[in-house]
Write an enzyme that holds these catalytic residues in place. Sequence first.
Site, mmCIF file in Angstrom:
data_model
loop_
_atom_site.group_PDB
_atom_site.id
_atom_site.type_symbol
_atom_site.label_atom_id
_atom_site.label_comp_id
_atom_site.label_asym_id
_atom_site.label_seq_id
_atom_site.Cartn_x
_atom_site.Cartn_y
_atom_site.Cartn_z
ATOM 1 N N CYS A 78 0.475 -1.140 -0.053
ATOM 2 C CA CYS A 78 -0.373 0.125 -0.319
ATOM 3 C C CYS A 78 0.943 1.146 0.124
ATOM 4 O O CYS A 78 0.247 2.098 -0.445
ATOM 5 C CB CYS A 78 -0.932 0.057 0.862
ATOM 6 S SG CYS A 78 -1.822 -1.149 1.268
ATOM 7 N N HIS A 135 -9.249 3.146 -1.841
ATOM 8 C CA HIS A 135 -7.741 2.574 -1.183
ATOM 9 C C HIS A 135 -7.257 2.083 -2.641
ATOM 10 O O HIS A 135 -7.706 0.317 -2.427
ATOM 11 C CB HIS A 135 -7.473 2.330 -0.208
ATOM 12 C CG HIS A 135 -6.410 1.345 -0.203
ATOM 13 N ND1 HIS A 135 -5.277 1.646 -0.178
ATOM 14 C CD2 HIS A 135 -5.576 0.087 0.803
ATOM 15 C CE1 HIS A 135 -4.390 1.277 0.104
ATOM 16 N NE2 HIS A 135 -4.575 -0.127 0.165
ATOM 17 N N CYS A 166 0.110 1.752 6.282
ATOM 18 C CA CYS A 166 0.665 0.882 6.899
ATOM 19 C C CYS A 166 0.608 0.075 5.272
ATOM 20 O O CYS A 166 -0.110 0.163 4.692
ATOM 21 C CB CYS A 166 -0.370 0.445 7.515
ATOM 22 S SG CYS A 166 -1.582 0.201 7.432
#
Length: 420
Positions: free
Chosen positions: A88, A377, A407
């Site tokens: 990510c 996301h 994270c």
Amino acid sequence: MRKAAIIGAQRIPFVRSFREYNRLSNQQLLTPCLQALVKKFGLEGERLGDVALGALLNRSTEWNFARECVQDSGLDPHTPAYNLQRACSTSLDAAVQLGLRIAAGQIEAGIAGGSDTNSDLPLQLQQKLSWKLTSLRAAKTFGDRMKILFSIRPSELKPVYPGIVEPRTGLSMGEHTELMVKEWGIGRQAQDELALASHRNAEKAWQEGFYDDLVFPFMGAKKDTIVRGDTSLEKLGLLKPAFDKSPAGTLTAGNSTIYTDGASAVLLASEDYAARRGWEVLAYLADAESAAVDYVHGEGLLMAPTWAVGRMLRRNGLKLQDFDVYEIHEAFAGQVLCNLKAWEDDAYCRKMGFSGALGAIDREKLNVKGGSVALGHPFAATGARILGQTAKLLHARGGGRALVSICTAGGMGVTAILEK
């Protein structure tokens, strides 16, 4: 050492998977972002120092997709490009790498970005079937080929779907976060409240026109489609737990990110190069840090940013409260709350080498233009999205300092400091 400046960013709207961008590849999503940057900043036919792009769920045929995106971007084809991936934080890492090269004087400007789509999943063959098909191709005789074909079992024809689980635990990120919120005593109410704030902030930002010059229409989508300005604690409270389906479960589709398709890109340059081009600097990429935790042996999977932030603060002589803006990626509302609570915990911060707790942050400064729960996301695109809107926010404020925290899978985290 020179400073790496953030000049601007462009992205397509982030949308629910299997909707507007169905069957489009990462290359098809990300190339328009580069084209928009090239057009906005007059870079047609220009050679940049480098372009760093990434994706998590990518077709095997797009093994060199960063370079292919550049070929259709409008940049001089002599502009090099490379792929990278750190889950990510991929496009944040891309920006950090280019920023370091700019600061070192190796390049003058570059573009960092990322894309991800669940609507074009790269399915794989069973490994046994792959081996047999490879042998089939190499077979010399008709008899050898028939022997291999008849050895294929029906079970081997089932495709392998990408799994968003940790290989060493077999647990999804949501299941790991359920463990974290139970450890830190984070309840459902607090998670829903943070999710509600994310949606309200995002809706307000869209209504005020904050995203108008950051996001351009694409494939019928004119804005991020996941934002729900009309949601409420009552509506969020009606949703059932998504991971731990027992009465103890607290993570839902409302306080977690959902499957999202999207792409984003950000332009970085040296101060001198920006001045020569007449570009206004939005903010500077001042520092960055990465960290990892031993989640296999009990540390929370998404707690690594707490350590990365601690190291950055110590290196820069800063306190956690010395920021005007906090952009913390909301993989889950619960994950953000666990990180915040850890910084307020004396014992936890002593493990990181501090004399006591780093303390609380001003929640009014957190994700003020919306976070990932509301905006969406698309894994590798989130870092560039956060950098672009955070740099614009600092510029609009007339200055300040921002903390960025993301994270990632594998128990890692990447953080950065932006300054204006």
